[in-house]
Design an enzyme around this catalytic site. Structure first.
Site, short mmCIF file in Angstrom:
data_model
loop_
_atom_site.label_atom_id
_atom_site.label_comp_id
_atom_site.label_asym_id
_atom_site.label_seq_id
_atom_site.Cartn_x
_atom_site.Cartn_y
_atom_site.Cartn_z
CE LYS A 74 -4.29 1.32 -0.17
NZ LYS A 74 -5.17 0.90 -1.26
CB SER B 43 -8.34 0.68 -2.79
OG SER B 43 -7.95 0.76 -1.44
#
Length: 591
Positions: free
Chosen positions: A190, A386
């Site tokens: 991430k 996401s």
């Protein structure tokens, strides 16, 4: 007193007449605008469909911010309606071919692929596609490569060079001005927070970008190789050496068919249409054609399949046009859930994610919709990453394009500390009295204490575990299986199918057919949600609405920044974000 009453009466009368006059003028303007929206164009015999793709291409028609005060605000066709128009034109005897002039295509990879397929289908009906450009970006060339004749200006450029990712890092700059970005994230891939805490890519981010770009680039080359009938290895060689940039080199290497000026391309068109040298070519824009030949809807068919377009960033509240506001979308989903005529639902996702809270709220609404017995199928566009994947994972079946960017299952939050900026740079000092250790509420004027940092990281980890649970339940995998392929890592649609994050590759039409099959219906009509206003309605709401100043400001910035506006908007969304974010860590555009 009498004089006062006369003056008062005269003032009131003057005000009344002024209001009447303004109303009449306003009605005239509105009438003119409405009239400009009405179908005017008649498609004549021996016409050519003229494609430019100057505007950004939304999924749903008009689902995009309009230019305030632009009285020529016209319908902005969405991808679905563009494809429908091309399908109609392919069967229209009055349309003989397509003339495409595209320099820079404002569309994502999956959108471009869909346009390309639609043009290939058009050609399969025995009609021509001819393209001309002064400057082909890689996106423009990708779509143009399906044409049977590609022209390039003698002084032009074919920007065929391969894919790359360039990431700016701001840690040193922030250190110099005395701002410390306090970062909390879950998922080793991430990477959205890396620009604030590093001066280069982490090994994990470099790995994921390398593998994603390699996969996407291979998909790109495979399509171009098939259209141009060139070996894939040869295309790699040409791009690697930038050997096709010059028009004559591009011609020699068979990347284009003709080096010539626009008038020469138009002469070619006239020859194909059987026209004389001075005859006018009957050009029809895509917008004109769609207005003249709108899709036919059979309202006698009672069973409906709801197609919900979820495009843009996922935000808290209502959201603007081209955004997924949880308040707006929950109302839409609840309305569909209660509609007995809706037998199945297709969620078309084109989103890089956004607010984790809003993603959860939309997920919950979709879960309740399924509890009403309505099959739910997801169709993925350019992005479903996401938060975009968060709202998709609940579906009974997920379809993606091969070049969709998906995954990025992870969360993060960023809170600034301006302690050094105020103390060392500005000479401003803060002191405080508090009744508890957390009473200052994670103030931006101080660095977080170790205890505050532990709390915020714990919250981030909890949100990540919730995300894993949602995917685990939706995809029928264990938590550890999901965690292995999560960690915030991005995948192409083709790779996601191999990993079990996607069920199959397919288009929006394929998803609708899947939903109909699940609902066991053979006769149905797709209905689009949410309802999108016409440009004239949006204009009036912009002028009369409470957020007029914000709308005007954004419209002006969008017009001034042009193709760079998405980057500005991305930074604005990050700065305005609240709470934890489930957002893809970069903007994926190929040029």
């Amino acid at each position: 007193m009498v004089q006062f009453l006369k003056m008062l009466l005269a003032s009131c009368l003057g005000l009344f007449l002024a209001l009447v006059l303004i109303s009449l003028i306003g009605m005239g303007v509105v009438a003119g605008l409405v009239q400009s929206q009405q179908p005017k164009h008649h498609v004549e015999a021996n016409s050519v469909l003229h494609l430019t793709f100057d505007d950004a291409i939304p999924e749903q028609t008009n689902n995009i911010e309009m230019q305030t005060f632009d009285l020529k605000n016209e319908k902005v066709l969405g991808l679905t309606d563009i494809v429908n128009a091309l399908e109609t034109a392919a069967k229209d005897d009055n349309i003989k071919g397509v003339f495409m002039e595209v320099d820079q295509l404002a569309a994502g990879f999956a959108t471009s692929s869909i346009l390309r397929d639609a043009l290939a289908d058009f050609r399969s009906q025995g009609k021509f596609v001819l393209t001309y450009s002064k400057y082909y970006t890689q996106g423009a060339y990708y779509v143009s490569s399906v044409a049977d004749q590609i022209y390039i200006n003698p002084l032009g450029l074919l920007d065929f060079r391969g894919f790359a990712a360039q990431v700016p890092f701001m840690k040193d700059m922030l250190d110099k001005v005395g701002v410390k970005m306090q970062v909390y994230y879950a998922g080793k891939f991430k990477s959205a927070t890396e620009p604030y805490r590093r001066n280069d890519m982490s090994p994990e981010n470099r790995l994921q970008l390398r593998e994603f770009l390699d996969e996407a680039y291979t998909l790109y080359l495979e399509d171009v190789a098939a259209s141009r009938q060139l070996p894939l290895a040869e295309l790699r060689r040409l791009a690697d050496g930038y050997l096709g940039a010059d028009p004559e080199d591009a011609l020699r290497h068979k990347l284009v068919d003709k080096v010539g000026y626009r008038d020469e391309a138009l002469a070619d068109l006239r020859g194909r249409l059987g026209l004389k040298e001075d005859d006018k070519i009957k050009m029809v824009s895509l917008r004109q054609y769609f207005t003249a030949k709108p899709p036919k809807v059979d309202l006698k068919i009672k069973d409906k399949i709801a197609v919900i377009y979820a495009e843009g960033s996922i935000v808290d509240g209502k959201g603007d046009m081209g955004m997924i506001g949880d308040d707006k979308y929950i109302k839409v989903i609840e309305k569909i859930a209660k509609d007995d005529k809706v037998k199945a639902v297709v969620l078309r996702v084109n989103s890089p994610g956004g607010s984790a809270m809003s993603s959860e709220n939309i997920w919950r609404a979709l879960t309740r919709l399924k509890e009403e017995g309505k099959p739910l199928v997801v169709s993925m566009g350019d992005y479903a990453a996401s938060g975009g994947y968060y709202i998709a994972c609940v579906a009974d079946s997920i379809l993606a394009e091969p070049n969709t960017l998906t995954g990025s299952i992870g969360v993060f939050s960023v809170l600034p500390s301006m302690d050094k900026l105020f103390n060392d740079k500005l000479g401003i000092h803060f002191d405080t009295v508090k009744t508890g250790r957390f009473a200052t509420g994670f103030s931006p004027f101080y660095d977080h204490s170790p205890e505050e940092a532990r709390y915020l990281q714990k919250r981030t980890d909890q949100m990540y575990e919730t995300f894993l649970k949602r995917v685990s339940e939706g995809r029928g995998k264990s938590r550890d299986e999901v965690n292995e392929i999560a960690q915030g890592r991005v995948w192409t649609g083709r790779k996601a199918m191999e990993l079990g994050l996607v069920d199959k590759l397919g288009s929006l039409d394929d998803a609708i057919a899947t939903a109909a099959h699940m609902a066991k219906i053979s006769e149905y009509r797709p209905v689009e949600y949410p309802a999108v206003k016409e440009p004239i309605q949006q204009l009036l709401e912009d002028l009369l609405g409470e957020e007029e100043e914000s709308t005007i400001r954004k419209s002006a910035i969008r017009k001034e920044m042009g193709e760079w506006y998405p980057y500005y908007a991305y930074l604005q969304e990050l700065s305005a974000s609240k709470g934890m974010q489930a957002r893809v860590p970069f903007i994926w555009e190929y040029r």
